[in-house]
Design a protein around this motif. Structure first.
Motif, PDB file in Angstrom:
ATOM      1  N   VAL A 112       0.840  -1.088   0.033  1.00 27.93           N
ATOM      2  CA  VAL A 112      -0.032  -0.125   0.064  1.00 27.93           C
ATOM      3  C   VAL A 112       0.957   1.305   0.082  1.00 27.93           C
ATOM      4  N   ILE A 113       0.653   2.018  -0.965  1.00 26.00           N
ATOM      5  CA  ILE A 113       1.672   3.113  -1.096  1.00 26.00           C
ATOM      6  C   ILE A 113       1.315   4.305  -0.486  1.00 26.00           C
ATOM      7  N   LYS A 114      -0.020   4.656  -0.367  1.00 25.38           N
ATOM      8  CA  LYS A 114      -0.389   6.000   0.136  1.00 25.38           C
ATOM      9  C   LYS A 114      -1.973   5.920   0.295  1.00 25.38           C
ATOM     10  N   ILE A 115      -2.444   6.399   1.355  1.00 27.78           N
ATOM     11  CA  ILE A 115      -3.696   6.454   2.060  1.00 27.78           C
ATOM     12  C   ILE A 115      -4.194   7.871   2.232  1.00 27.78           C
ATOM     13  N   TRP A 116      -5.502   8.046   1.428  1.00 26.29           N
ATOM     14  CA  TRP A 116      -6.280   9.429   1.460  1.00 26.29           C
ATOM     15  C   TRP A 116      -7.454   9.262   2.321  1.00 26.29           C
ATOM     16  N   GLY A 117      -7.657   9.923   3.324  1.00 29.21           N
ATOM     17  CA  GLY A 117      -9.000   9.587   4.042  1.00 29.21           C
ATOM     18  C   GLY A 117      -9.511  10.888   4.656  1.00 29.21           C
ATOM     19  N   THR A 118     -10.816  10.690   5.324  1.00 29.23           N
ATOM     20  CA  THR A 118     -11.400  11.796   6.241  1.00 29.23           C
ATOM     21  C   THR A 118     -10.888  11.449   7.458  1.00 29.23           C
ATOM     22  N   ARG A 119     -10.689  12.547   8.536  1.00 28.19           N
ATOM     23  CA  ARG A 119     -10.385  12.000   9.831  1.00 28.19           C
ATOM     24  C   ARG A 119     -11.488  11.067  10.311  1.00 28.19           C
ATOM     25  N   GLU A 120     -12.710  11.317  10.249  1.00 26.04           N
ATOM     26  CA  GLU A 120     -13.487  10.320  10.701  1.00 26.04           C
ATOM     27  C   GLU A 120     -13.365   8.774  10.219  1.00 26.04           C
ATOM     28  N   ALA A 121     -13.277   8.602   9.033  1.00 28.99           N
ATOM     29  CA  ALA A 121     -12.808   7.421   8.414  1.00 28.99           C
ATOM     30  C   ALA A 121     -11.682   6.838   8.930  1.00 28.99           C
ATOM     31  N   LEU A 122     -10.694   7.472   9.040  1.00 28.96           N
ATOM     32  CA  LEU A 122      -9.134   7.008   9.350  1.00 28.96           C
ATOM     33  C   LEU A 122      -9.364   6.591  10.950  1.00 28.96           C
ATOM     34  N   ALA A 123     -10.186   7.446  11.663  1.00 29.39           N
ATOM     35  CA  ALA A 123     -10.259   7.266  13.038  1.00 29.39           C
ATOM     36  C   ALA A 123     -10.794   5.938  13.478  1.00 29.39           C
ATOM     37  N   GLN A 124     -11.642   5.318  12.466  1.00 32.74           N
ATOM     38  CA  GLN A 124     -12.318   3.921  12.687  1.00 32.74           C
ATOM     39  C   GLN A 124     -11.590   2.944  12.087  1.00 32.74           C
ATOM     40  N   MET A 125     -10.140   3.201  11.617  1.00 33.70           N
ATOM     41  CA  MET A 125      -9.525   2.069  10.947  1.00 33.70           C
ATOM     42  C   MET A 125      -8.129   1.962  11.738  1.00 33.70           C
ATOM     43  N   ASP A 126      -7.596   0.783  11.674  1.00 34.93           N
ATOM     44  CA  ASP A 126      -6.342   0.491  12.211  1.00 34.93           C
ATOM     45  C   ASP A 126      -5.348   0.431  11.113  1.00 34.93           C
ATOM     46  N   VAL A 127      -4.765   1.522  10.795  1.00 35.02           N
ATOM     47  CA  VAL A 127      -3.717   1.833   9.797  1.00 35.02           C
ATOM     48  C   VAL A 127      -2.534   1.840  10.567  1.00 35.02           C
ATOM     49  N   PRO A 128      -1.401   0.951   9.901  1.00 32.77           N
ATOM     50  CA  PRO A 128      -0.032   1.094  10.511  1.00 32.77           C
ATOM     51  C   PRO A 128       0.570   2.368  10.595  1.00 32.77           C
ATOM     52  N   SER A 129       1.163   2.727  11.659  1.00 30.50           N
ATOM     53  CA  SER A 129       1.781   4.025  11.906  1.00 30.50           C
ATOM     54  C   SER A 129       2.565   4.534  10.789  1.00 30.50           C
ATOM     55  N   ALA A 130       3.457   3.559  10.259  1.00 29.31           N
ATOM     56  CA  ALA A 130       4.477   3.851   9.303  1.00 29.31           C
ATOM     57  C   ALA A 130       3.767   4.235   7.720  1.00 29.31           C
ATOM     58  N   MET A 131       2.342   3.937   7.530  1.00 27.85           N
ATOM     59  CA  MET A 131       2.054   4.049   6.202  1.00 27.85           C
ATOM     60  C   MET A 131       1.700   5.487   5.967  1.00 27.85           C
ATOM     61  N   VAL A 181      -9.312   6.080   0.495  1.00 27.11           N
ATOM     62  CA  VAL A 181      -8.788   5.793  -0.798  1.00 27.11           C
ATOM     63  C   VAL A 181      -7.391   5.242  -0.515  1.00 27.11           C
ATOM     64  N   ALA A 182      -7.105   4.242  -1.223  1.00 26.16           N
ATOM     65  CA  ALA A 182      -5.493   3.926  -1.175  1.00 26.16           C
ATOM     66  C   ALA A 182      -4.977   3.753  -2.530  1.00 26.16           C
ATOM     67  N   GLU A 183      -3.835   4.098  -2.642  1.00 27.43           N
ATOM     68  CA  GLU A 183      -2.981   3.807  -3.789  1.00 27.43           C
ATOM     69  C   GLU A 183      -2.233   2.359  -3.583  1.00 27.43           C
ATOM     70  N   VAL A 184      -2.287   1.554  -4.355  1.00 27.11           N
ATOM     71  CA  VAL A 184      -1.603   0.271  -4.109  1.00 27.11           C
ATOM     72  C   VAL A 184      -0.835  -0.389  -5.433  1.00 27.11           C
ATOM     73  N   ALA A 185       0.099  -0.952  -5.025  1.00 30.97           N
ATOM     74  CA  ALA A 185       1.104  -1.786  -6.059  1.00 30.97           C
ATOM     75  C   ALA A 185       0.457  -3.072  -6.688  1.00 30.97           C
ATOM     76  N   PRO A 186       0.233  -3.332  -7.800  1.00 34.45           N
ATOM     77  CA  PRO A 186      -0.389  -4.553  -8.396  1.00 34.45           C
ATOM     78  C   PRO A 186       0.219  -5.571  -7.542  1.00 34.45           C
ATOM     79  N   LEU A 187      -0.290  -6.552  -7.352  1.00 35.52           N
ATOM     80  CA  LEU A 187       0.190  -7.886  -6.683  1.00 35.52           C
ATOM     81  C   LEU A 187       0.815  -8.543  -7.877  1.00 35.52           C
ATOM     82  N   GLU A 188       2.175  -9.586  -7.193  1.00 32.83           N
ATOM     83  CA  GLU A 188       2.810 -10.190  -8.327  1.00 32.83           C
ATOM     84  C   GLU A 188       1.974 -11.345  -9.081  1.00 32.83           C
ATOM     85  N   ASP A 189       2.505 -11.659 -10.052  1.00 32.36           N
ATOM     86  CA  ASP A 189       1.719 -12.670 -10.659  1.00 32.36           C
ATOM     87  C   ASP A 189       1.705 -14.252 -10.046  1.00 32.36           C
ATOM     88  N   VAL A 190       0.785 -14.797  -9.972  1.00 32.23           N
ATOM     89  CA  VAL A 190       0.535 -16.238  -9.547  1.00 32.23           C
ATOM     90  C   VAL A 190       0.410 -16.970 -10.813  1.00 32.23           C
TER      91      VAL A 190
END
Length: 256
Positions: free
Chosen positions: A38-57, A81-90
């Motif tokens: 997960v590269i970056k997260i954008w969110g409202t304060r209300e939404a982020l307060a309800q989620m357990d997001v790692p502190s380093a993110m 909203v989160a920007e993510v890197a695509p998963l590696e091929d399986v």
């Protein structure tokens, strides 16, 4: 690594950079997946307060109106909203060799391209404990926010195998002991009669066109769902859910 394996990633078809996921289920599942960056997260304060997001993110607080520029019009982003890197091929060979004694079904999609449908199919595949979803690489949607939202977290837990040649993949699947059943309304036999008591690969074609002839030729049986004459067909995601349920009930032990 064998020569037929490319170094392409699952999101290679993404044209505008990394995919952006939105909504609590999709974002939380991406965070919880150790294989997902997960590269970056954008969110409202209300939404982020309800989620357990790692502190380093990396996090950026935004208003709801700011989030709208990251998602399609009227997308239900739930303030996150989160920007993510695509998963590696399986790789198909890795999955097949890693599940030699596994009698759960495989799900194979022949040119199903609608991301809403593919996401819903992933959700059903996870719900009914399929081993993996197999698609053709060039005729399947890339990872996207729409697909991840419809999958409701299943994109992070259900292996997605993208292959160059679906007919060749079906041959490899048969070599590992799977009974390949193509779902088509033109079949005479109903699915309950076609299912193997052991290992099944369920093959579904695109809406409208259905399975291509060469793909149908690589199935061991063709079967239909016993739907009423009042309805010509089911949406492909609904058909996948019914077929997966049928395969799941076959695996249940008889009696109490």
């Amino acid at each position: 690594m064998s020569s037929h394996k490319s170094h392409r990633r699952r999101g290679a078809a993404q044209l505008n950079g990394n995919p952006k996921f939105w909504g609590r289920h999709a974002v939380l599942a991406a965070i919880a997946n150790p294989e997902r960056r997960v590269i970056k997260i954008w969110g409202t304060r209300e939404a982020l307060a309800q989620m357990d997001v790692p502190s380093a993110m990396p996090i950026q607080y935004c208003d709801v109106t700011d989030l709208a520029r990251f998602v399609p019009r009227d997308a239900p982003h739930q303030g996150i909203v989160a920007e993510v890197a695509p998963l590696e091929d399986v790789w198909l060979s890795d999955v097949l060799e890693g599940h030699e004694e596994d009698e759960r079904p495989l799900l194979v999609l022949d040119q199903v391209t609608d991301p809403h449908n593919v996401g819903a199919i992933f959700r059903s595949a996870a719900a009914f404990d399929a081993i993996a979803v197999v698609t053709q690489d060039r005729h399947a949607p890339p990872e996207s926010g729409v697909l991840a939202k419809a999958a409701s977290g299943a994109l992070e837990t259900m292996p997605w195998i993208r292959v160059v040649n679906l007919s060749r993949a079906l041959e490899e699947i048969a070599d590992h002991g799977y009974w390949r059943i193509g779902l088509t309304g033109h079949a005479e036999m109903t699915l309950d009669k076609a299912l193997s008591p052991r290992r099944n690969a369920l093959v579904l074609g695109a809406e409208g066109e259905g399975m291509r002839h060469n793909v149908a030729e690589h199935c061991d049986a063709l079967a239909k769902l016993p739907i009423s004459d009042r309805m010509e067909s089911l949406n492909v995601s609904n058909a996948a859910a019914v077929a997966l349920y049928a395969a799941a009930t076959l695996r249940q032990p008889k009696g109490g």
